[in-house]
Write a protein that holds these residues in place. Structure first.
Motif, PDB file in Angstrom:
ATOM      1  N   LYS A  78      22.890 -32.310  31.674  1.00  0.00           N
ATOM      2  CA  LYS A  78      22.863 -31.647  30.288  1.00  0.00           C
ATOM      3  C   LYS A  78      24.188 -32.388  29.498  1.00  0.00           C
ATOM      4  O   LYS A  78      25.080 -32.400  29.900  1.00  0.00           O
ATOM      5  CB  LYS A  78      23.225 -30.305  30.362  1.00  0.00           C
ATOM      6  N   THR A  79      23.885 -32.536  28.195  1.00  0.00           N
ATOM      7  CA  THR A  79      24.805 -33.185  27.452  1.00  0.00           C
ATOM      8  C   THR A  79      25.012 -32.156  26.044  1.00  0.00           C
ATOM      9  O   THR A  79      24.133 -31.694  25.634  1.00  0.00           O
ATOM     10  CB  THR A  79      24.359 -34.633  26.856  1.00  0.00           C
ATOM     11  N   PRO A  80      26.225 -31.680  25.691  1.00  0.00           N
ATOM     12  CA  PRO A  80      26.302 -30.711  24.554  1.00  0.00           C
ATOM     13  C   PRO A  80      25.840 -31.229  23.550  1.00  0.00           C
ATOM     14  O   PRO A  80      25.796 -32.414  23.138  1.00  0.00           O
ATOM     15  CB  PRO A  80      27.963 -30.786  24.592  1.00  0.00           C
ATOM     16  N   PRO A  81      25.250 -30.484  22.679  1.00  0.00           N
ATOM     17  CA  PRO A  81      24.913 -30.894  21.086  1.00  0.00           C
ATOM     18  C   PRO A  81      26.239 -31.572  20.201  1.00  0.00           C
ATOM     19  O   PRO A  81      26.958 -31.478  20.622  1.00  0.00           O
ATOM     20  CB  PRO A  81      24.218 -29.562  20.669  1.00  0.00           C
ATOM     21  N   PRO A  82      25.784 -32.481  19.423  1.00  0.00           N
ATOM     22  CA  PRO A  82      26.557 -33.379  18.807  1.00  0.00           C
ATOM     23  C   PRO A  82      27.539 -32.153  17.896  1.00  0.00           C
ATOM     24  O   PRO A  82      28.638 -32.726  17.541  1.00  0.00           O
ATOM     25  CB  PRO A  82      25.787 -34.273  17.978  1.00  0.00           C
ATOM     26  N   TYR A  83      26.966 -31.180  17.580  1.00  0.00           N
ATOM     27  CA  TYR A  83      27.633 -30.420  16.615  1.00  0.00           C
ATOM     28  C   TYR A  83      27.517 -28.914  17.260  1.00  0.00           C
ATOM     29  O   TYR A  83      26.703 -27.897  16.702  1.00  0.00           O
ATOM     30  CB  TYR A  83      26.790 -30.228  15.045  1.00  0.00           C
ATOM     31  N   PRO A  84      28.313 -28.479  18.387  1.00  0.00           N
ATOM     32  CA  PRO A  84      28.218 -27.514  19.003  1.00  0.00           C
ATOM     33  C   PRO A  84      28.751 -26.313  18.221  1.00  0.00           C
ATOM     34  O   PRO A  84      29.602 -26.530  17.178  1.00  0.00           O
ATOM     35  CB  PRO A  84      29.184 -27.391  20.036  1.00  0.00           C
ATOM     36  N   ILE A  85      28.248 -25.145  18.218  1.00  0.00           N
ATOM     37  CA  ILE A  85      28.897 -23.800  17.492  1.00  0.00           C
ATOM     38  C   ILE A  85      29.391 -23.056  18.395  1.00  0.00           C
ATOM     39  O   ILE A  85      28.869 -22.449  19.201  1.00  0.00           O
ATOM     40  CB  ILE A  85      27.565 -23.142  16.635  1.00  0.00           C
ATOM     41  N   ALA A  86      30.644 -22.955  18.411  1.00  0.00           N
ATOM     42  CA  ALA A  86      31.549 -22.215  19.358  1.00  0.00           C
ATOM     43  C   ALA A  86      31.092 -20.710  19.295  1.00  0.00           C
ATOM     44  O   ALA A  86      30.961 -20.120  20.610  1.00  0.00           O
ATOM     45  CB  ALA A  86      33.147 -22.434  19.096  1.00  0.00           C
ATOM     46  N   SER A  87      30.876 -20.442  18.456  1.00  0.00           N
ATOM     47  CA  SER A  87      30.446 -18.729  18.455  1.00  0.00           C
ATOM     48  C   SER A  87      29.406 -18.373  19.109  1.00  0.00           C
ATOM     49  O   SER A  87      28.996 -17.390  19.898  1.00  0.00           O
ATOM     50  CB  SER A  87      30.167 -18.012  16.894  1.00  0.00           C
ATOM     51  N   VAL A  88      28.265 -19.292  18.917  1.00  0.00           N
ATOM     52  CA  VAL A  88      26.872 -19.081  19.680  1.00  0.00           C
ATOM     53  C   VAL A  88      27.116 -19.188  20.751  1.00  0.00           C
ATOM     54  O   VAL A  88      26.475 -18.539  21.833  1.00  0.00           O
ATOM     55  CB  VAL A  88      25.986 -20.036  19.119  1.00  0.00           C
ATOM     56  N   ASP A  89      28.078 -20.346  21.241  1.00  0.00           N
ATOM     57  CA  ASP A  89      28.239 -20.709  22.877  1.00  0.00           C
ATOM     58  C   ASP A  89      28.952 -19.478  23.579  1.00  0.00           C
ATOM     59  O   ASP A  89      28.672 -19.008  24.582  1.00  0.00           O
ATOM     60  CB  ASP A  89      29.032 -21.940  22.940  1.00  0.00           C
ATOM     61  N   HIS A  90      29.758 -18.813  22.807  1.00  0.00           N
ATOM     62  CA  HIS A  90      30.523 -17.768  23.419  1.00  0.00           C
ATOM     63  C   HIS A  90      29.559 -16.540  23.457  1.00  0.00           C
ATOM     64  O   HIS A  90      29.857 -15.797  24.437  1.00  0.00           O
ATOM     65  CB  HIS A  90      31.869 -17.332  22.561  1.00  0.00           C
ATOM     66  N   ALA A  91      28.782 -16.404  22.573  1.00  0.00           N
ATOM     67  CA  ALA A  91      28.033 -15.219  22.577  1.00  0.00           C
ATOM     68  C   ALA A  91      26.839 -15.368  23.712  1.00  0.00           C
ATOM     69  O   ALA A  91      26.914 -14.107  24.530  1.00  0.00           O
ATOM     70  CB  ALA A  91      27.242 -14.809  21.296  1.00  0.00           C
ATOM     71  N   LEU A  92      26.359 -16.471  24.052  1.00  0.00           N
ATOM     72  CA  LEU A  92      25.391 -16.753  25.020  1.00  0.00           C
ATOM     73  C   LEU A  92      25.995 -16.406  26.446  1.00  0.00           C
ATOM     74  O   LEU A  92      25.551 -15.914  27.267  1.00  0.00           O
ATOM     75  CB  LEU A  92      24.864 -18.180  24.992  1.00  0.00           C
ATOM     76  N   ARG A  93      27.369 -17.055  26.554  1.00  0.00           N
ATOM     77  CA  ARG A  93      27.982 -16.913  27.793  1.00  0.00           C
ATOM     78  C   ARG A  93      28.353 -15.561  27.997  1.00  0.00           C
ATOM     79  O   ARG A  93      28.381 -15.083  29.317  1.00  0.00           O
ATOM     80  CB  ARG A  93      29.445 -17.841  27.775  1.00  0.00           C
ATOM     81  N   ALA A  94      28.975 -15.087  27.016  1.00  0.00           N
ATOM     82  CA  ALA A  94      29.036 -13.338  27.369  1.00  0.00           C
ATOM     83  C   ALA A  94      27.928 -12.715  27.725  1.00  0.00           C
ATOM     84  O   ALA A  94      28.034 -11.856  28.839  1.00  0.00           O
ATOM     85  CB  ALA A  94      29.640 -12.597  26.159  1.00  0.00           C
ATOM     86  N   ALA A  95      26.671 -12.836  27.076  1.00  0.00           N
ATOM     87  CA  ALA A  95      25.460 -12.303  27.473  1.00  0.00           C
ATOM     88  C   ALA A  95      25.075 -12.722  28.962  1.00  0.00           C
ATOM     89  O   ALA A  95      24.752 -11.614  29.727  1.00  0.00           O
ATOM     90  CB  ALA A  95      24.343 -12.894  26.425  1.00  0.00           C
ATOM     91  N   THR A  96      25.427 -13.896  29.593  1.00  0.00           N
ATOM     92  CA  THR A  96      24.959 -14.334  30.791  1.00  0.00           C
ATOM     93  C   THR A  96      26.093 -13.624  31.866  1.00  0.00           C
ATOM     94  O   THR A  96      25.498 -13.172  32.946  1.00  0.00           O
ATOM     95  CB  THR A  96      25.172 -15.775  30.937  1.00  0.00           C
ATOM     96  N   ILE A  97      27.361 -13.558  31.553  1.00  0.00           N
ATOM     97  CA  ILE A  97      28.001 -12.798  32.172  1.00  0.00           C
ATOM     98  C   ILE A  97      27.844 -11.334  32.671  1.00  0.00           C
ATOM     99  O   ILE A  97      27.845 -10.671  33.633  1.00  0.00           O
ATOM    100  CB  ILE A  97      29.650 -12.728  31.597  1.00  0.00           C
TER     101      ILE A  97
END
Length: 258
Positions: free
Chosen positions: A6-25
């Motif tokens: 997997k390669t990160p998207p060229p323009y990552p959105i940190a807040s979205v990534d944090h929300a998705l990681r929190a939901a996964t936890i």
């Protein structure tokens, strides 16, 4: 052949990534406090609190009485079997479109998870005044047409467990009166269908029937929703007949997939 990394998207959105990681936890680990989420994500407690508040708002998380955040109804749907939900939705959509063609009212497929119901498919009718799509939305089970039908399948002991007082310690007003609910569920078992007049939303009437597995277990509910001004009690039996015929056809399609 190995899967590409997997390669990160060229323009990552940190807040979205944090929300998705929190939901996964929350889904994978059972629960966490604001401080624990902040530490895991490497963000300030205030940021973690805002992330969790948004997850709660969108039903991805709930906060219990000891201030621990846990997976909410959307994530709990996995426990219902995501493959079953996907299979139900795919099989149901052609049938929902046929009901809309026949009745010209918005048609839905709903499953129950605990004390909530989730709309997993919704097809809008073509009328200018209509009930919009509810797909993805979560409602209290005892306030929706098919939620009541699915609750009617439970034994008294199972119903007690779903509505155990400790689950509502921080929100007692949301717990239904179980004596009244049991009386209503007995009537629904006899009828085999349910009518919801403005119970979940003002100005909305819905009629629903269960969709069953081969062993008779209710898998989901099939309903039509309409503005209350268009509901005519004299149409009830024809509405129920269309829904029951559709539910039987959907059940046959599901049985053939096994």
């Amino acid at each position: 052949m190995d899967k590409p990394l997997k390669t990160p998207p060229p323009y990552p959105i940190a807040s979205v990534d944090h929300a998705l990681r929190a939901a996964t936890i929350l889904q994978m680990e059972g629960g966490a406090t604001v401080s624990q989420i902040a530490e895991r994500l490497g963000v300030a407690r205030s940021t973690a609190h805002r992330l969790l508040a948004m997850l709660v708002y969108r039903d991805f998380a709930v906060q219990d009485e000891d201030r621990v955040y846990r997976a909410g109804p959307v994530l709990e749907l996995a426990a219902h079997s995501q493959s079953l939900v996907s299979r139900l939705r795919a099989a149901a959509l052609p049938h929902l479109h046929r009901v809309v063609d026949l009745l010209d009212e918005t048609t839905n497929l709903i499953v129950r998870t605990g004390d909530t119901t989730r709309f997993i498919a919704s097809v809008e009718c073509r009328q200018a005044l209509r009930v919009g799509s509810r797909e993805g939305m979560v409602f209290p089970a005892h306030r929706t047409t098919t939620g009541l039908l699915l609750l009617a399948e439970l034994t008294d002991e199972e119903l007690e467990e779903v509505y155990a007082p400790e689950r509502y310690r921080d929100r007692p007003a949301e717990r239904p009166d179980l004596a009244r609910l049991r009386t209503e569920l007995r009537r629904l078992r006899r009828n085999g269908f349910a009518v919801n007049k403005e119970r979940s939303e003002r100005g909305l009437v819905a009629v629903g029937v269960p969709v069953r597995d081969r062993d008779g277990t209710s898998l989901a509910g099939l309903s039509v929703s309409m503005p209350g001004v268009r509901y005519d009690p004299h149409r009830l039996q024809p509405l129920v007949a269309v829904l029951e015929t559709t539910a039987r056809a959907l059940e046959e399609d599901l049985a053939e997939q096994h």
